[in-house]
Design an enzyme around this catalytic site. Sequence first.
Site, mmCIF file in Angstrom:
data_model
loop_
_atom_site.group_PDB
_atom_site.id
_atom_site.type_symbol
_atom_site.label_atom_id
_atom_site.label_comp_id
_atom_site.label_asym_id
_atom_site.label_seq_id
_atom_site.Cartn_x
_atom_site.Cartn_y
_atom_site.Cartn_z
ATOM 1 N N HIS A 121 3.441 1.402 -4.264
ATOM 2 C CA HIS A 121 1.978 1.343 -4.285
ATOM 3 C C HIS A 121 1.341 2.440 -3.428
ATOM 4 O O HIS A 121 1.839 2.806 -2.367
ATOM 5 C CB HIS A 121 1.505 -0.029 -3.802
ATOM 6 N N ASP A 122 0.263 2.982 -3.959
ATOM 7 C CA ASP A 122 -0.597 3.938 -3.251
ATOM 8 C C ASP A 122 0.059 5.289 -2.977
ATOM 9 O O ASP A 122 -0.442 6.075 -2.172
ATOM 10 C CB ASP A 122 -1.112 3.344 -1.928
ATOM 11 N N GLY A 139 5.442 2.708 0.219
ATOM 12 C CA GLY A 139 4.013 2.776 -0.032
ATOM 13 C C GLY A 139 3.327 3.914 0.702
ATOM 14 O O GLY A 139 3.737 4.328 1.788
#
Length: 267
Positions: A121-122, A139
């Site tokens: 994520h991200d 992340g």
Amino acid sequence: MADIHPTSVVDPRAKLADSVKIGPFCVVGPEVELGEDVVLKSHVVLDGNTQVGAGTEIYPFASIGLAPQDLKYRGEKTRLEIGARNKIREYVTMNPGTEGGGSLTKVGDDCLFMVGSHVAHDCIVGHHVILANNATLAGHVVLGDFAIVGGLSAVHQFVRIGPHAMIGGMSGVEHDVIPYGSVMGDRASLCGLNIVGLKRRGFDKETIHRMRSAYRMLFADEGTIKERVADVDEVFGTEEAVRQILEFVRVQSSRGLTQPRSLGAGE
């Protein structure tokens, strides 16, 4: 109309370009958008608010766009954007962003994600990037254009890896890696510039020589990093690649810089 194998389950709300090809046993969710000439080989799962750019090929058992592997995620509206002409091989996983990280995971164009690699994520991944087999990004990692992450390597969350950097296989990267840098090791250390990559991308001998001199000055024993950055800028500041390195180093980062264990290794 898109060419969809009868065994695949494609939500009617998904947006598919007419030239999309979906092989057997794929699952495509309602918020997925597939650009021109996207190919899902077979057994691919695509879900979430996920956009895939033109010409990207996704191989069997890849899981793309499902919920982030983050305990703080509470189902908020986030997205995953994948660029054009990427090759996403078997068992690759890519997750959308989280609210705390800007709500976006973004992958550029012309990348290769080998078997079992992971984009968390991200993450922000540039163009022409390669993740070798089972390479993993935690992340919030930022990965610059033309960077390569070797097989079985792991990159710590919030780490920045500069353009043209090379991460050797089986490395654990805890700190930021300068553009054009080469790192390796269980707890990775900087072992010089990515000379092979520089040559492959057409950097001439004189430019490489100046970059190596700038590298030696930047990671010398004398003075503070701030003082050495100023010295390198004064001597080599007109060199575009050196300026890239200096701008990268000047950015405030929570992870610090990957340092050489001993200056001269690989140089």
